[in-house]
Design a protein around this motif. Structure first.
Motif, PDB file in Angstrom:
ATOM      1  N   MET A   4       8.454   6.782  -9.733  1.00  0.00           N
ATOM      2  CA  MET A   4       9.206   5.872  -8.627  1.00  0.00           C
ATOM      3  C   MET A   4       8.476   6.442  -7.334  1.00  0.00           C
ATOM      4  SD  MET A   4      13.250   6.109  -7.980  1.00  0.00           S
ATOM      5  CE  MET A   4      14.119   5.062  -6.505  1.00  0.00           C
ATOM      6  N   PHE A   5       8.513   5.394  -6.456  1.00  0.00           N
ATOM      7  CA  PHE A   5       8.015   5.884  -5.051  1.00  0.00           C
ATOM      8  C   PHE A   5       8.585   6.618  -4.235  1.00  0.00           C
ATOM      9  CE2 PHE A   5       5.686   1.691  -5.629  1.00  0.00           C
ATOM     10  CZ  PHE A   5       4.217   2.160  -5.857  1.00  0.00           C
ATOM     11  N   SER A   6       8.202   7.420  -3.507  1.00  0.00           N
ATOM     12  CA  SER A   6       9.133   8.378  -2.787  1.00  0.00           C
ATOM     13  C   SER A   6       9.033   7.917  -1.164  1.00  0.00           C
ATOM     14  CB  SER A   6       8.692   9.926  -2.721  1.00  0.00           C
ATOM     15  OG  SER A   6       7.023  10.058  -2.174  1.00  0.00           O
ATOM     16  N   PHE A   7       8.954   6.808  -0.901  1.00  0.00           N
ATOM     17  CA  PHE A   7       9.109   6.296   0.434  1.00  0.00           C
ATOM     18  C   PHE A   7       9.589   4.510   0.137  1.00  0.00           C
ATOM     19  CE2 PHE A   7       5.267   4.561  -1.330  1.00  0.00           C
ATOM     20  CZ  PHE A   7       4.582   5.623  -1.751  1.00  0.00           C
ATOM     21  N   LEU A   8      10.239   4.190   1.333  1.00  0.00           N
ATOM     22  CA  LEU A   8      10.586   2.863   1.147  1.00  0.00           C
ATOM     23  C   LEU A   8       9.461   1.907   1.996  1.00  0.00           C
ATOM     24  CD1 LEU A   8      14.041   3.743   2.817  1.00  0.00           C
ATOM     25  CD2 LEU A   8      13.487   3.322   0.283  1.00  0.00           C
ATOM     26  N   PHE A   9       9.726   0.507   1.290  1.00  0.00           N
ATOM     27  CA  PHE A   9       8.427  -0.365   1.944  1.00  0.00           C
ATOM     28  C   PHE A   9       9.145  -1.651   2.589  1.00  0.00           C
ATOM     29  CE2 PHE A   9       6.283  -4.366   0.870  1.00  0.00           C
ATOM     30  CZ  PHE A   9       5.280  -4.131   1.580  1.00  0.00           C
ATOM     31  N   SER A  10       8.509  -1.927   3.633  1.00  0.00           N
ATOM     32  CA  SER A  10       9.065  -2.981   4.523  1.00  0.00           C
ATOM     33  C   SER A  10       7.694  -4.100   4.519  1.00  0.00           C
ATOM     34  CB  SER A  10       9.369  -2.538   5.988  1.00  0.00           C
ATOM     35  OG  SER A  10       8.115  -2.399   6.782  1.00  0.00           O
ATOM     36  N   PRO A  11       7.808  -5.221   4.968  1.00  0.00           N
ATOM     37  CA  PRO A  11       6.865  -6.020   4.944  1.00  0.00           C
ATOM     38  C   PRO A  11       5.633  -5.730   5.920  1.00  0.00           C
ATOM     39  CG  PRO A  11       8.683  -7.226   5.274  1.00  0.00           C
ATOM     40  CD  PRO A  11       9.095  -5.914   5.291  1.00  0.00           C
ATOM     41  N   MET A  12       5.789  -4.644   6.765  1.00  0.00           N
ATOM     42  CA  MET A  12       4.734  -4.291   7.465  1.00  0.00           C
ATOM     43  C   MET A  12       4.190  -2.943   7.410  1.00  0.00           C
ATOM     44  SD  MET A  12       6.072  -5.956  11.336  1.00  0.00           S
ATOM     45  CE  MET A  12       4.594  -5.320  12.124  1.00  0.00           C
ATOM     46  N   PHE A  13       5.040  -2.117   6.780  1.00  0.00           N
ATOM     47  CA  PHE A  13       4.724  -0.764   6.583  1.00  0.00           C
ATOM     48  C   PHE A  13       5.689   0.129   5.811  1.00  0.00           C
ATOM     49  CE2 PHE A  13       7.126  -0.900  10.709  1.00  0.00           C
ATOM     50  CZ  PHE A  13       8.035  -0.181  10.224  1.00  0.00           C
ATOM     51  N   GLN A  47       7.927   3.236   4.919  1.00  0.00           N
ATOM     52  CA  GLN A  47       8.599   4.257   5.758  1.00  0.00           C
ATOM     53  C   GLN A  47       8.876   5.441   4.691  1.00  0.00           C
ATOM     54  OE1 GLN A  47      10.917   3.902   8.926  1.00  0.00           O
ATOM     55  NE2 GLN A  47      10.945   6.292   8.288  1.00  0.00           N
ATOM     56  N   LEU A  48       8.413   6.489   5.339  1.00  0.00           N
ATOM     57  CA  LEU A  48       8.367   8.033   4.483  1.00  0.00           C
ATOM     58  C   LEU A  48       9.853   8.573   4.643  1.00  0.00           C
ATOM     59  CD1 LEU A  48       5.082   9.641   6.007  1.00  0.00           C
ATOM     60  CD2 LEU A  48       5.503   8.037   4.025  1.00  0.00           C
ATOM     61  N   LEU A  49      10.092   9.096   3.463  1.00  0.00           N
ATOM     62  CA  LEU A  49      11.563   9.765   3.476  1.00  0.00           C
ATOM     63  C   LEU A  49      11.326  11.244   3.816  1.00  0.00           C
ATOM     64  CD1 LEU A  49      12.544   8.338  -0.239  1.00  0.00           C
ATOM     65  CD2 LEU A  49      12.933   7.390   2.156  1.00  0.00           C
ATOM     66  N   ASP A  50      12.194  11.859   4.500  1.00  0.00           N
ATOM     67  CA  ASP A  50      12.211  13.145   4.963  1.00  0.00           C
ATOM     68  C   ASP A  50      12.087  14.356   3.918  1.00  0.00           C
ATOM     69  OD1 ASP A  50      12.434  12.253   7.568  1.00  0.00           O
ATOM     70  OD2 ASP A  50      14.768  12.339   7.421  1.00  0.00           O
ATOM     71  N   ALA A  81       2.069   4.013   7.271  1.00  0.00           N
ATOM     72  CA  ALA A  81       3.306   4.491   7.068  1.00  0.00           C
ATOM     73  C   ALA A  81       4.036   4.991   8.466  1.00  0.00           C
ATOM     74  CB  ALA A  81       3.376   5.592   6.338  1.00  0.00           C
ATOM     75  N   VAL A  82       5.238   5.175   8.527  1.00  0.00           N
ATOM     76  CA  VAL A  82       5.949   5.378   9.578  1.00  0.00           C
ATOM     77  C   VAL A  82       7.034   6.591   9.059  1.00  0.00           C
ATOM     78  CG1 VAL A  82       7.456   4.632  11.480  1.00  0.00           C
ATOM     79  CG2 VAL A  82       5.687   3.106  10.778  1.00  0.00           C
ATOM     80  N   GLY A  83       7.250   7.388  10.065  1.00  0.00           N
ATOM     81  CA  GLY A  83       8.174   8.313   9.680  1.00  0.00           C
ATOM     82  C   GLY A  83       7.716   9.881   9.259  1.00  0.00           C
ATOM     83  N   ILE A 126       6.831   8.738  14.253  1.00  0.00           N
ATOM     84  CA  ILE A 126       5.391   9.360  13.685  1.00  0.00           C
ATOM     85  C   ILE A 126       4.794   8.088  13.047  1.00  0.00           C
ATOM     86  CG2 ILE A 126       4.202  10.957  12.609  1.00  0.00           C
ATOM     87  CD1 ILE A 126       6.637  12.851  12.777  1.00  0.00           C
ATOM     88  N   LEU A 127       3.708   7.555  13.701  1.00  0.00           N
ATOM     89  CA  LEU A 127       2.635   6.982  12.883  1.00  0.00           C
ATOM     90  C   LEU A 127       1.532   7.565  12.251  1.00  0.00           C
ATOM     91  CD1 LEU A 127       2.493   4.111  16.035  1.00  0.00           C
ATOM     92  CD2 LEU A 127       4.326   4.187  13.978  1.00  0.00           C
ATOM     93  N   TRP A 128       1.401   6.930  10.936  1.00  0.00           N
ATOM     94  CA  TRP A 128       0.392   7.526  10.065  1.00  0.00           C
ATOM     95  C   TRP A 128      -0.537   6.299   9.993  1.00  0.00           C
ATOM     96  CZ3 TRP A 128       0.738  12.546   9.119  1.00  0.00           C
ATOM     97  CH2 TRP A 128       2.167  13.230   9.120  1.00  0.00           C
TER      98      TRP A 128
END
Length: 218
Positions: A1-10, A12-15, A33-35, A61-63
């Motif tokens: 299972m992915f440890s981050f969320l997905f949006s149409p643009m990037f 989103q990292l989880l803390d 990614a962001v966050g 934070i932008l990656w």
């Protein structure tokens, strides 16, 4: 299972997880990614996978993981005749890891071309100073009459030096730092993004796949 969320643009990292999505999923401009945070663990995972943070004060934070990477192969560095004279006359004195904090502070005072303010925020400085104290980040300092006049800093992953920034208070100081770096036991200098100055010194563009192979080479 992915440890981050997905949006149409990037992504989103989880803390609570330091993992990143596949770098090849980055947007056209390299945004992946962001966050997340700037913890030592997350930064090491990022750089080991060809990912770096780049953002301005007040932004999340932008990656990034660029599709094309600007790099310098140490043996292909271009040194002009005038620069060879500067080196021969020993205009500067060069040290390693003797003033990391001062180098990053000087770099923060010199914004990138076309930018207002600095991308090396206070949090970024603290994060990289922490990396330095743990032995992962390094600096090269250039001195003239006991005054710090130039330098650079970055992270060493295997034999790839991931350069973050450089500064120069007098002519040829940052060039001296970069040339000194090419004489150390490294196989590649990652400059991240190209500019005329780097290209004049022998920098070239390689694709992400080639870069990752170099990065993961032991």
């Amino acid at each position: 299972m992915f440890s981050f969320l997905f949006s149409p643009m990037f992504f989103q990292l989880l803390d609570d997880d330091v993992s990143f999505p596949d770098p090849t999923l980055a947007e056209e401009d390299g945004l992946l990614a962001v966050g997340g945070d700037l913890s030592l663990e997350r930064l090491l995972v990022a750089y080991s996978n060809g990912i770096f943070p780049w953002f301005s004060e007040g932004e999340p934070i932008l990656w990034y993981s660029p599709h094309q990477r600007c790099v310098i192969y140490p043996e292909q560095i271009k040194i002009s005749k005038s620069m060879k004279k500067v080196l021969k006359e020993e205009v500067f004195q060069v040290t390693i890891d003797q003033a990391f904090k001062e180098v990053i502070q000087n770099c923060a005072q010199m914004p990138r071309k076309g930018q207002d303010g600095t991308w090396i925020t206070d949090d970024m400085q603290k994060a990289y100073i922490n990396l330095h104290e743990k032995g992962f980040a390094h600096s090269i300092e250039v001195w003239q009459q006991d005054k710090l006049v130039g330098g650079l800093y970055g992270i060493l992953i295997n034999k790839v030096f991931c350069g973050e920034s450089m500064f120069s208070r007098v002519s040829n100081a940052s060039k001296t730092a970069l040339i000194y770096l090419t004489n150390l036991n490294i196989e590649l200098i990652d400059c991240q993004l190209p500019n005329d100055h780097l290209l004049s010194l022998g920098a070239e563009m390689i694709d992400r796949e080639t870069y990752l192979k170099m990065l993961q080479k032991v």
